[in-house]
Motif scaffolding. Structure first.
Motif, short mmCIF file in Angstrom:
data_model
loop_
_atom_site.label_atom_id
_atom_site.label_comp_id
_atom_site.label_asym_id
_atom_site.label_seq_id
_atom_site.Cartn_x
_atom_site.Cartn_y
_atom_site.Cartn_z
N MET A 1 0.84 -1.19 0.00
CA MET A 1 0.00 0.00 0.00
C MET A 1 0.88 1.25 0.00
O MET A 1 1.90 1.29 0.66
CB MET A 1 -0.88 0.04 1.24
N GLU A 2 0.43 2.23 -0.71
CA GLU A 2 1.11 3.52 -0.74
C GLU A 2 0.21 4.55 -0.06
O GLU A 2 -1.01 4.40 -0.02
CB GLU A 2 1.40 3.96 -2.17
N TYR A 3 0.84 5.59 0.45
CA TYR A 3 0.11 6.67 1.12
C TYR A 3 0.42 7.98 0.40
O TYR A 3 1.58 8.25 0.06
CB TYR A 3 0.54 6.80 2.59
N TYR A 4 -0.62 8.76 0.19
CA TYR A 4 -0.49 10.05 -0.49
C TYR A 4 -1.17 11.11 0.36
O TYR A 4 -2.07 10.82 1.15
CB TYR A 4 -1.15 10.01 -1.87
N CYS A 5 -0.78 12.35 0.15
CA CYS A 5 -1.40 13.47 0.85
C CYS A 5 -2.05 14.38 -0.20
O CYS A 5 -1.48 14.60 -1.27
CB CYS A 5 -0.35 14.23 1.63
N MET A 6 -3.24 14.88 0.15
CA MET A 6 -3.95 15.80 -0.73
C MET A 6 -4.31 17.05 0.07
O MET A 6 -4.68 16.95 1.23
CB MET A 6 -5.23 15.16 -1.26
N MET A 7 -4.20 18.18 -0.58
CA MET A 7 -4.63 19.42 0.03
C MET A 7 -6.04 19.70 -0.44
O MET A 7 -6.33 19.65 -1.64
CB MET A 7 -3.70 20.56 -0.35
N VAL A 8 -6.92 19.98 0.53
CA VAL A 8 -8.33 20.25 0.25
C VAL A 8 -8.73 21.52 0.98
O VAL A 8 -7.97 22.05 1.78
CB VAL A 8 -9.23 19.06 0.66
N LYS A 9 -9.93 21.97 0.72
CA LYS A 9 -10.43 23.18 1.36
C LYS A 9 -10.47 22.99 2.88
O LYS A 9 -11.03 22.02 3.37
CB LYS A 9 -11.84 23.49 0.85
N THR A 10 -9.84 23.91 3.61
CA THR A 10 -9.86 23.86 5.06
C THR A 10 -11.30 23.99 5.54
O THR A 10 -12.02 24.88 5.12
CB THR A 10 -8.98 24.97 5.66
N GLY A 11 -11.69 23.07 6.39
CA GLY A 11 -13.06 23.02 6.87
C GLY A 11 -13.93 22.10 6.02
O GLY A 11 -15.03 21.73 6.41
N GLY A 12 -13.43 21.72 4.85
CA GLY A 12 -14.18 20.85 3.96
C GLY A 12 -13.60 19.44 3.89
O GLY A 12 -13.94 18.67 3.00
N GLU A 13 -12.75 19.11 4.86
CA GLU A 13 -12.08 17.81 4.83
C GLU A 13 -13.07 16.64 4.92
O GLU A 13 -12.93 15.66 4.19
CB GLU A 13 -11.08 17.71 6.00
N GLU A 14 -14.07 16.76 5.79
CA GLU A 14 -15.05 15.67 5.95
C GLU A 14 -15.86 15.47 4.66
O GLU A 14 -16.10 14.34 4.25
CB GLU A 14 -16.01 15.96 7.11
N VAL A 15 -16.28 16.56 4.04
CA VAL A 15 -17.05 16.47 2.80
C VAL A 15 -16.19 15.81 1.72
O VAL A 15 -16.64 14.90 1.01
CB VAL A 15 -17.53 17.87 2.34
N TYR A 16 -14.95 16.26 1.59
CA TYR A 16 -14.06 15.67 0.59
C TYR A 16 -13.86 14.18 0.86
O TYR A 16 -13.94 13.36 -0.06
CB TYR A 16 -12.70 16.38 0.54
N LYS A 17 -13.62 13.84 2.11
CA LYS A 17 -13.39 12.44 2.47
C LYS A 17 -14.56 11.56 2.05
O LYS A 17 -14.37 10.50 1.45
CB LYS A 17 -13.15 12.32 3.98
N LYS A 18 -15.78 11.99 2.34
CA LYS A 18 -16.97 11.19 1.99
C LYS A 18 -17.09 11.00 0.48
O LYS A 18 -17.36 9.91 0.00
CB LYS A 18 -18.24 11.85 2.55
N GLU A 19 -16.86 12.07 -0.27
CA GLU A 19 -16.95 11.97 -1.73
C GLU A 19 -15.83 11.10 -2.30
O GLU A 19 -16.05 10.30 -3.20
CB GLU A 19 -16.93 13.36 -2.37
N ALA A 20 -14.63 11.26 -1.76
CA ALA A 20 -13.49 10.45 -2.24
C ALA A 20 -13.70 8.98 -1.92
O ALA A 20 -13.34 8.11 -2.72
CB ALA A 20 -12.20 10.97 -1.60
N GLU A 21 -14.30 8.69 -0.77
CA GLU A 21 -14.58 7.29 -0.41
C GLU A 21 -15.56 6.66 -1.40
O GLU A 21 -15.44 5.49 -1.76
CB GLU A 21 -15.11 7.19 1.01
N LYS A 22 -16.54 7.45 -1.88
CA LYS A 22 -17.48 6.94 -2.90
C LYS A 22 -16.73 6.60 -4.18
O LYS A 22 -16.96 5.56 -4.79
CB LYS A 22 -18.57 7.97 -3.19
N VAL A 23 -15.84 7.49 -4.59
CA VAL A 23 -15.05 7.26 -5.81
C VAL A 23 -14.20 6.01 -5.65
O VAL A 23 -14.16 5.15 -6.55
CB VAL A 23 -14.14 8.48 -6.11
N LEU A 24 -13.56 5.86 -4.51
CA LEU A 24 -12.67 4.71 -4.30
C LEU A 24 -13.44 3.41 -4.20
O LEU A 24 -12.95 2.36 -4.60
CB LEU A 24 -11.82 4.93 -3.05
N ALA A 25 -14.66 3.45 -3.66
CA ALA A 25 -15.48 2.24 -3.56
C ALA A 25 -15.75 1.68 -4.95
O ALA A 25 -15.81 0.45 -5.14
CB ALA A 25 -16.79 2.54 -2.84
#
Length: 171
Positions: A1-25
Motif C-alpha cells: 500500500m502507498e500513502y499520499y497526501c492531498m490538500m483540500v479546502k480547510t473546513g471541507g475535509e469531511e465532505v471531501y473524504k466522503k466523496e473520495a470514499e465513494k469514488v474509491l469504492a
C-alpha cells in the motif's frame, strides 16, 4: 500500500473524504481516505474535536493511477496532490512514519499521558504523542498542551495537542 497526501479546502475535509470514499469504492475497493482530528480540552475541562492537519487528507491505496486521480480531483474542495498534480509523490521516510504512527491511534487522536522528569522535561508515556518527544517545542502546563513541530511535506508544521498529567511511575 502507498500513502499520499492531498490538500483540500480547510473546513471541507469531511465532505471531501466522503466523496473520495465513494469514488474509491467504485474504482479501488480496499483503499481508504483519512482525515485526522485531535481531541482538545477547553479551560472548563470540556473535550472537543479539531482538525489535526487542517486542509489535508491522506489516501491509502495499492497503486495510484490516472483513472483514480481524475475522479478524486473532481471531488468538492480538492486543491492538489502533494507535491503537485503533475508530480504526485507517495509519502516516504519520516512523513510516512508519522502518518503510520498516527493511524495506529485511529483518525481521532486522543489525549496522551505524560509526566515531568527531574529535569522538568515532559515525558510522554502513552497516546498519539509517543514517539514525538523530540519534536515538542513548547509545553503549556497550565492548559496541559504541547506544541509539536513536524517537518512534513518539505515544510514545517506546528500543531497543539492535549495531554493528561500522570504520576511518574517508580523506576
Amino acid at each position: 500500500m502507498e500513502y499520499y497526501c492531498m490538500m483540500v479546502k480547510t473546513g471541507g475535509e469531511e465532505v471531501y473524504k466522503k466523496e473520495a470514499e465513494k469514488v474509491l469504492a467504485e474504482t479501488n475497493p480496499g483503499s481508504a481516505v483519512y482525515f485526522f482530528k485531535k481531541i482538545m480540552r477547553t479551560k472548563k475541562g470540556l473535550n472537543y474535536e479539531q482538525a489535526l492537519f487542517p486542509g489535508y487528507v491522506f489516501l491509502q491505496i495499492p497503486s495510484l493511477k490516472p483513472e483514480v486521480t481524475a475522479p478524486l480531483r473532481k471531488c468538492p474542495g480538492f486543491y492538489h496532490f502533494l507535491r503537485s498534480n503533475s508530480d504526485i509523490t507517495p509519502l516516504c521516510g519520516k512523513d510516512l512514519d508519522y502518518i503510520k504512527n498516527l493511524l495506529g491511534f485511529g483518525e481521532v487522536q486522543g489525549i496522551s499521558k505524560a509526566y515531568f522528569d527531574e529535569n522538568m522535561r515532559i515525558v510522554i508515556t502513552e497516546g498519539p504523542l509517543v514517539g514525538f518527544s523530540g519534536n515538542i517545542i513548547k509545553v503549556n502546563r497550565k492548559r496541559q498542551r504541547v506544541t509539536v513541530m513536524l517537518d512534513m511535506f518539505n515544510s514545517s508544521m506546528k500543531f497543539d495537542m492535549t495531554y493528561d498529567m500522570i504520576e511518574k511511575s517508580p523506576s
